[in-house]
Write a protein that holds these residues in place. Structure first.
Motif, mmCIF file in Angstrom:
data_model
loop_
_atom_site.group_PDB
_atom_site.id
_atom_site.type_symbol
_atom_site.label_atom_id
_atom_site.label_comp_id
_atom_site.label_asym_id
_atom_site.label_seq_id
_atom_site.Cartn_x
_atom_site.Cartn_y
_atom_site.Cartn_z
ATOM 1 N N PRO A 417 65.854 141.449 -20.237
ATOM 2 C CA PRO A 417 65.943 141.498 -21.789
ATOM 3 C C PRO A 417 66.354 142.865 -22.189
ATOM 4 O O PRO A 417 67.136 142.926 -23.175
ATOM 5 C CB PRO A 417 64.463 140.982 -22.451
ATOM 6 C CG PRO A 417 63.961 140.244 -20.985
ATOM 7 C CD PRO A 417 64.613 140.579 -20.064
ATOM 8 N N SER A 420 70.215 143.395 -20.953
ATOM 9 C CA SER A 420 71.267 142.791 -21.852
ATOM 10 C C SER A 420 71.090 142.342 -23.150
ATOM 11 O O SER A 420 71.976 142.072 -23.942
ATOM 12 C CB SER A 420 71.156 141.213 -21.091
ATOM 13 O OG SER A 420 69.927 140.491 -21.354
ATOM 14 N N LEU A 422 69.405 140.045 -24.390
ATOM 15 C CA LEU A 422 69.112 138.692 -24.626
ATOM 16 C C LEU A 422 67.786 138.266 -24.397
ATOM 17 O O LEU A 422 67.246 138.581 -23.063
ATOM 18 C CB LEU A 422 70.023 138.040 -23.598
ATOM 19 C CG LEU A 422 71.520 138.155 -23.489
ATOM 20 C CD1 LEU A 422 72.208 137.578 -22.609
ATOM 21 C CD2 LEU A 422 72.079 137.821 -24.961
ATOM 22 N N LYS A 423 67.023 138.040 -25.515
ATOM 23 C CA LYS A 423 65.637 137.674 -25.549
ATOM 24 C C LYS A 423 65.455 136.364 -24.447
ATOM 25 O O LYS A 423 64.391 136.229 -24.037
ATOM 26 C CB LYS A 423 64.919 137.575 -26.651
ATOM 27 C CG LYS A 423 64.904 138.913 -27.557
ATOM 28 C CD LYS A 423 64.303 138.978 -28.882
ATOM 29 C CE LYS A 423 64.114 140.376 -29.417
ATOM 30 N NZ LYS A 423 63.586 140.234 -30.811
ATOM 31 N N ARG A 424 66.189 135.524 -24.796
ATOM 32 C CA ARG A 424 66.251 134.227 -24.173
ATOM 33 C C ARG A 424 67.525 134.220 -23.403
ATOM 34 O O ARG A 424 68.595 134.068 -24.255
ATOM 35 C CB ARG A 424 65.730 133.127 -24.873
ATOM 36 C CG ARG A 424 64.252 133.188 -25.584
ATOM 37 C CD ARG A 424 64.174 132.087 -26.463
ATOM 38 N NE ARG A 424 62.634 132.094 -27.040
ATOM 39 C CZ ARG A 424 62.069 131.105 -28.016
ATOM 40 N NH1 ARG A 424 63.005 130.196 -28.255
ATOM 41 N NH2 ARG A 424 61.007 131.350 -28.451
ATOM 42 N N SER A 425 67.403 133.555 -22.201
ATOM 43 C CA SER A 425 68.884 133.331 -21.811
ATOM 44 C C SER A 425 68.750 132.079 -20.852
ATOM 45 O O SER A 425 67.714 131.671 -20.298
ATOM 46 C CB SER A 425 69.158 134.638 -20.785
ATOM 47 O OG SER A 425 68.036 134.882 -19.834
ATOM 48 N N SER A 426 70.116 131.497 -20.348
ATOM 49 C CA SER A 426 70.262 130.345 -19.590
ATOM 50 C C SER A 426 71.110 130.677 -18.604
ATOM 51 O O SER A 426 71.503 131.873 -18.517
ATOM 52 C CB SER A 426 70.582 129.096 -20.442
ATOM 53 O OG SER A 426 72.092 129.373 -20.965
ATOM 54 N N ASP A 429 74.433 131.793 -19.579
ATOM 55 C CA ASP A 429 74.770 133.058 -20.137
ATOM 56 C C ASP A 429 75.198 134.158 -19.026
ATOM 57 O O ASP A 429 75.451 135.402 -19.358
ATOM 58 C CB ASP A 429 73.531 133.856 -20.755
ATOM 59 C CG ASP A 429 73.086 132.751 -22.040
ATOM 60 O OD1 ASP A 429 73.927 132.748 -22.953
ATOM 61 O OD2 ASP A 429 72.084 132.696 -22.355
ATOM 62 N N PHE A 430 75.295 133.705 -17.875
ATOM 63 C CA PHE A 430 75.699 134.749 -16.593
ATOM 64 C C PHE A 430 76.828 134.059 -16.056
ATOM 65 O O PHE A 430 77.139 132.602 -15.721
ATOM 66 C CB PHE A 430 74.485 134.744 -15.701
ATOM 67 C CG PHE A 430 73.219 135.391 -16.157
ATOM 68 C CD1 PHE A 430 73.099 136.773 -16.139
ATOM 69 C CD2 PHE A 430 72.286 134.646 -16.876
ATOM 70 C CE1 PHE A 430 71.763 137.536 -16.791
ATOM 71 C CE2 PHE A 430 71.198 135.174 -17.531
ATOM 72 C CZ PHE A 430 70.997 136.564 -17.359
ATOM 73 N N ALA A 451 76.264 139.311 -17.488
ATOM 74 C CA ALA A 451 75.569 138.702 -18.381
ATOM 75 C C ALA A 451 76.524 138.824 -19.778
ATOM 76 O O ALA A 451 77.145 139.779 -20.141
ATOM 77 C CB ALA A 451 74.049 139.486 -18.794
ATOM 78 N N ASN A 453 76.723 137.792 -24.050
ATOM 79 C CA ASN A 453 76.219 137.397 -25.371
ATOM 80 C C ASN A 453 77.140 136.397 -25.973
ATOM 81 O O ASN A 453 78.067 136.820 -26.498
ATOM 82 C CB ASN A 453 75.831 138.660 -26.139
ATOM 83 C CG ASN A 453 75.003 138.217 -27.463
ATOM 84 O OD1 ASN A 453 75.330 137.038 -28.031
ATOM 85 N ND2 ASN A 453 74.572 139.254 -27.882
ATOM 86 N N ARG A 454 76.710 135.106 -25.993
ATOM 87 C CA ARG A 454 77.775 134.118 -26.514
ATOM 88 C C ARG A 454 77.857 134.181 -28.013
ATOM 89 O O ARG A 454 78.657 133.196 -28.435
ATOM 90 C CB ARG A 454 77.457 132.751 -25.720
ATOM 91 C CG ARG A 454 77.613 132.594 -24.161
ATOM 92 C CD ARG A 454 77.548 131.337 -23.685
ATOM 93 N NE ARG A 454 76.092 130.943 -23.719
ATOM 94 C CZ ARG A 454 75.526 129.827 -23.474
ATOM 95 N NH1 ARG A 454 76.580 128.561 -23.492
ATOM 96 N NH2 ARG A 454 74.343 129.346 -23.520
#
Length: 529
Positions: A417, A420, A422-426, A429-430, A451, A453-454
């Motif tokens: 986090p 990137s 990104l606090k939450r990622s799937s 996202d990579f 990584a 950020n969409r």
């Protein structure tokens, strides 16, 4: 550390259960510490320890926890967790903060008993394309114990974070970049002198600290740390008397959120006289002073950093006043509270085991048995756990990635986090970018994973910024393939700005018809060899 009532009770019950599992009572432990160390020793544990914990203002010292570990046979780091201290926070906080000078990261703090999410090749997935979302290639498998997936020879690597004031390899490496050095390739200066590894970047230790740079060999025992774009003084160093080559850099993890311009301090811009490398300090006071000077920080600056640590961990006891930091360098007695020890390791870049050794605590003499998951605050697995006897697959994309990354720096997973944003990622996202043979940006040469950020879909290009500060984007073409590039949106057209070695004309694509922006690349992992 102040506990709430429920926390106090939970700690007391947990300590009792752990001792009972070893056929021990607190009274027996207290008597043993009294007979072995003496009642006035810092190792002594009072028989009314449960009352002290319940009172809410007491936390055991490192010496008392070491005694608990040795007598119970359970690992010291597990006992630290029982009382609310997680040494893995040391690396996470070092990644979060911005050090002035390059510091080593302690990858040994990762608990081998931790459960981590693990992966498997997606059923029916074809050969990995040049660029693709990881979610197209991998699925989550059962969680695994970290030790069951650790790759061999992981101890042959060192990790460091580049400092703001000693970015010798700028712009190839930026301040804040995390790099990995292969120590197996650092046997001598002969390989450098013979040009066997041209263009390589090295992790170098000298009397004033660490730096990552290129080396120009003068002879087989002398070299110069080179800086191609910044006005660092070119100082000739004798290897290994005045400097040590710790390894050749083979991996970089770079956050692209806020790339920083390096600062060249006066003491590194002016020619400085190299000093002889001395043996590692064993006295605590001298070790702390040497470590602080290597970070380039004053007591006030170190104290300000400790305030941020206290804020991040939500406990004011992690704060260290300038006067306290000065006192630690004047006496050889360690801080009474573990909080301060963790703070010192974070701020000064000290290895936790090195600190323990300086106060006479040697991990090989402590307990070695892990405390069971139900008795220590260790994140339990969600779903069915994997067999620890299974070995990671050597086939498919997962095997290909593990071979190229050798080994995966799993100890940084808690810092994703921070790196990137990104606090939450799937998994989507990579993106895998390791198959792109003609990348349009030098950062993507030998790239592995990025990584994305969409949520950032607006393509921006800043004509006044240098290449290393330009944002990068993932684009999806109409034919279903992906590309990575700098781009800008001009009158409904995506203009691609290539920065490859071969001249290429800017490509123009109709936005949302020929291609669309998937998101902005915020972190990149790439090999350096």
């Amino acid at each position: 550390m102040e506990f709430r009532v429920s926390q106090k009770t939970a700690v007391v019950e947990r300590v009792g259960a752990i001792l009972a599992s070893k056929d021990l009572s607190l009274y027996q432990v207290s008597q043993r510490t009294r007979s072995v160390y003496g009642r006035s020793s810092p190792y002594f544990l009072p028989h009314n320890l449960y009352y002290d914990i319940g009172h809410g203002t007491f936390s055991p010292s490192l010496h008392q926890l070491f005694a608990l570990s040795k007598i119970s046979g359970c690992r010291l780091n597990d006992w630290l967790r029982v009382f609310g201290f997680n040494v893995e926070d040391i690396v996470r906080l070092q990644v979060l903060l911005s050090p002035k000078r390059t510091m080593l990261l302690d990858s040994s703090l990762d608990d081998s008993e931790n459960w981590i999410p693990w992966f498997r090749n997606k059923s029916g997935s074809p050969t990995a394309p040049p660029i693709a979302p990881i979610g197209q290639l991998l699925d989550f498998g059962p969680p695994r114990r970290l030790h069951s997936v650790q790759q061999p020879k992981a101890t042959d690597f060192l990790y460091a974070k580049i400092g703001l004031q000693d970015a010798f390899a700028f712009p190839d490496l930026l301040p804040g970049s995390i790099v990995r050095a292969n120590t197996r390739s650092a046997k001598s200066m002969i390989a450098v002198a013979n040009g066997k590894v041209p263009g390589s970047l090295y992790l170098l230790e000298h009397a004033n600290g660490f730096c990552c740079c290129r080396l120009q060999a003068v002879d087989k025992h002398r070299g110069v740390a080179l800086s191609t774009q910044l006005p660092y003084a070119q100082v000739e160093l004798e290897i290994p008397c005045e400097a040590r080559v710790l390894g050749i850099l083979d991996l970089e993890i770079r956050s692209l959120l806020k790339p920083e311009q390096p600062d060249v301090p006066k003491e590194l811009a002016n020619h400085w006289r190299p000093l002889k490398l001395t043996a590692k300090e064993t006295k605590l006071s001298r070790m702390l002073r040497r470590a602080r000077l290597r970070t380039g920080m004053s007591f006030r600056e170190a104290s300000a950093m400790s305030r941020r640590i206290a804020s991040e961990l939500g406990d004011k006891q992690y704060f260290a006043a300038p006067g306290s930091l000065s006192d630690y360098e004047a006496i050889d007695a360690p801080p009474r509270h573990v909080h301060k020890v963790i703070t010192l390791c974070v701020v000064y870049g000290l290895q936790f085991s090195t600190f323990l050794n300086s106060i006479g605590l040697h991990l090989e003499e402590a307990g070695q048995d892990p405390i069971p998951d139900n008795l220590v605050p260790r994140q339990p697995p969600t779903g069915r756990s994997g067999s620890e006897d299974d070995v990671p697959t050597k086939n498919g994309f997962l095997g290909q990635f593990l071979k190229r990354s050798e080994p995966v720096p799993a100890f940084l997973r808690g810092s994703l986090p921070v790196l990137s944003g990104l606090k939450r990622s799937s998994l989507n996202d990579f993106f895998w970018v390791g198959g792109d043979e003609n990348p349009l940006h030098p950062l993507l040469v030998n790239g592995l994973i990025v990584a994305v950020n969409r949520h950032r879909k607006k393509a921006l290009y800043f004509r006044s910024r240098p290449l290393w500060q330009q944002p990068l984007y993932i684009l999806l073409r109409r034919d279903g393939t992906y590309m990575c590039a700098c781009c800008s949106l001009e009158n409904g057209t995506l203009v691609i700005h290539p920065y490859s070695l071969d001249y290429q004309r800017p490509e123009q694509l109709r936005n949302r018809r020929d291609a669309e922006v998937v998101g902005q690349i915020v972190t990149i992992a790439r090999t350096l060899l």
